[in-house]
Enzyme design. Structure first.
Site, PDB file in Angstrom:
ATOM      1  N   CYS A  60     150.803  37.599  39.303  1.00 51.70           N
ATOM      2  CA  CYS A  60     148.958  37.137  39.317  1.00 51.70           C
ATOM      3  C   CYS A  60     148.610  37.177  40.229  1.00 51.70           C
ATOM      4  CB  CYS A  60     149.486  35.187  38.999  1.00 51.70           C
ATOM      5  SG  CYS A  60     149.450  34.495  40.340  1.00 51.70           S
ATOM      6  N   CYS A 101     147.574  34.615  43.752  1.00 52.02           N
ATOM      7  CA  CYS A 101     148.961  34.708  45.317  1.00 52.02           C
ATOM      8  C   CYS A 101     148.242  35.807  45.750  1.00 52.02           C
ATOM      9  CB  CYS A 101     150.425  34.282  44.373  1.00 52.02           C
ATOM     10  SG  CYS A 101     150.952  33.178  43.507  1.00 52.02           S
ATOM     11  N   CYS A 148     155.188  37.732  42.867  1.00 46.49           N
ATOM     12  CA  CYS A 148     154.316  37.258  41.587  1.00 46.49           C
ATOM     13  C   CYS A 148     153.487  37.959  41.203  1.00 46.49           C
ATOM     14  CB  CYS A 148     154.177  36.219  41.592  1.00 46.49           C
ATOM     15  SG  CYS A 148     153.367  34.646  40.934  1.00 46.49           S
TER      16      CYS A 148
HETATM   17  N1  LIG Z   1     147.754  35.541  34.787  1.00 43.38           N
HETATM   18  C1  LIG Z   1     146.857  34.413  35.327  1.00 43.38           C
HETATM   19  C2  LIG Z   1     148.506  33.641  35.531  1.00 43.38           C
HETATM   20  C3  LIG Z   1     148.132  33.046  36.636  1.00 43.38           C
HETATM   21  C4  LIG Z   1     149.099  32.224  36.850  1.00 43.38           C
HETATM   22  O1  LIG Z   1     149.494  31.213  36.211  1.00 43.38           O
HETATM   23  N2  LIG Z   1     150.043  32.438  37.765  1.00 43.38           N
HETATM   24  C5  LIG Z   1     151.000  30.993  38.259  1.00 43.38           C
HETATM   25  C6  LIG Z   1     152.419  32.021  38.558  1.00 43.38           C
HETATM   26  S1  LIG Z   1     151.683  31.569  41.101  1.00 43.38           S
HETATM   27  C7  LIG Z   1     152.637  31.704  41.554  1.00 43.38           C
HETATM   28  O2  LIG Z   1     154.573  31.635  40.594  1.00 43.38           O
HETATM   29  C8  LIG Z   1     150.399  29.313  38.654  1.00 43.38           C
HETATM   30  O3  LIG Z   1     151.784  28.996  38.509  1.00 43.38           O
HETATM   31  N3  LIG Z   1     149.184  29.791  38.714  1.00 43.38           N
HETATM   32  C9  LIG Z   1     148.698  27.948  39.055  1.00 43.38           C
HETATM   33  C10 LIG Z   1     147.780  28.135  40.163  1.00 43.38           C
HETATM   34  O4  LIG Z   1     147.350  29.722  41.001  1.00 43.38           O
HETATM   35  O5  LIG Z   1     146.862  27.644  40.374  1.00 43.38           O
HETATM   36  C11 LIG Z   1     146.244  35.016  36.182  1.00 43.38           C
HETATM   37  O6  LIG Z   1     147.012  36.758  36.984  1.00 43.38           O
HETATM   38  O7  LIG Z   1     145.964  35.119  37.172  1.00 43.38           O
HETATM   39 ZN   LIG Z   2     151.367  33.728  41.407  1.00 46.33          ZN
END
Ligand SMILES: N[C@@H](CCC(=O)N[C@@H](CSCO)C(=O)NCC(=O)O)C(=O)O
Ligand SMILES: [Zn+2]
Ligand SMILES: [Zn+2]
Length: 190
Positions: free
Chosen positions: A49, A52, A47
């Site tokens: 993002c 995480c 991931c």
């Molecule tokens: N561009 C953003 C995206 C963040 C995002 O939507 N992350 C997803 C995937 S996390 C694991 O697969 C998500 O579902 N997030 C919900 C949360 O984190 O609470 C960025 O990079 O921040």
């Molecule tokens: Zn993530």
């Protein structure tokens, strides 16, 4: 070439489909937070993002899910705190070493009932290997030069992983199904 993640950089090791689960430990030198998992993970993925947890120097996190009933905190629960209580995924991190031990969804959501975990925090072998790369373009938001994206996607391809800028098609279908059902949409194959 920057590190994608240690579990991907030097080739992916396949997991054991019969792996029964194991324990995760935080990275404190003592009094570690210990989390027990009564099953293997599913939908394990890289991931990109910003939310995480990833090890120092890695561009991507590796994160998978287990049913929440299969997860229990076995030691030092008092060291856990929620990183961002406004996020959909409530990530419970060790306040000393910063590692995220599990992420839980408490609101109505397609993934409610699943906890997000990082199997690299386990000493056991056999966890499901990464299945795909998600939120790949999100690394740009964290400062990665967009000119390097072809190289990143090629590296995933060489490792045998498809890349997506959200989640994999089965997971996106689950999210869309949840959204449709919430709105009372009736399904029909036109
Ligand atoms: N561009 C953003 C995206 C963040 C995002 O939507 N992350 C997803 C995937 S996390 C694991 O697969 C998500 O579902 N997030 C919900 C949360 O984190 O609470 C960025 O990079 O921040
Ligand atoms: Zn993530
Ligand atoms: Zn710790």
């Amino acid at each position: 070439m920057p590190s994608i993640h240690p579990l991907i950089d030097n080739g992916i090791t396949k997991g054991d489909p019969n792996f029964p689960g194991g324990t995760l430990h935080c990275r404190c030198p003592s009094d570690q937070v210990v989390v027990g998992l009564k099953s293997n993970v599913a939908h394990n993925h890289a991931c990109g993002c910003s939310k995480c947890w990833k090890p120092a120097g890695a561009l991507f996190s590796i994160v998978g899910v287990v049913p929440r009933d299969n997860l229990s905190v076995q030691a030092n629960e008092s060291k856990l705190a929620i990183v961002d209580s406004s996020a959909i995924i409530q990530r419970h991190a060790c306040i000393n070493c910063g590692v995220h031990m599990f992420g839980r969804i408490e609101k109505p959501h397609a993934f409610h009932g699943l906890d997000f975990v990082h199997v690299e925090l386990s000493d056991q072998k056999g966890w499901q290997e990464p299945q795909f790369a998600g939120f790949v373009s999100s690394i740009i938001e964290q400062g990665f030069d967009p000119k390097g994206m072809d190289e990143i996607r090629s590296k995933f391809k060489s490792a045998g992983l498809d890349t997506f800028d959200a989640l994999s098609p089965p997971l996106m279908d689950l999210i869309a199904t949840f959204t449709a059902q919430k709105a009372g949409v009736k399904f029909s194959n036109l």
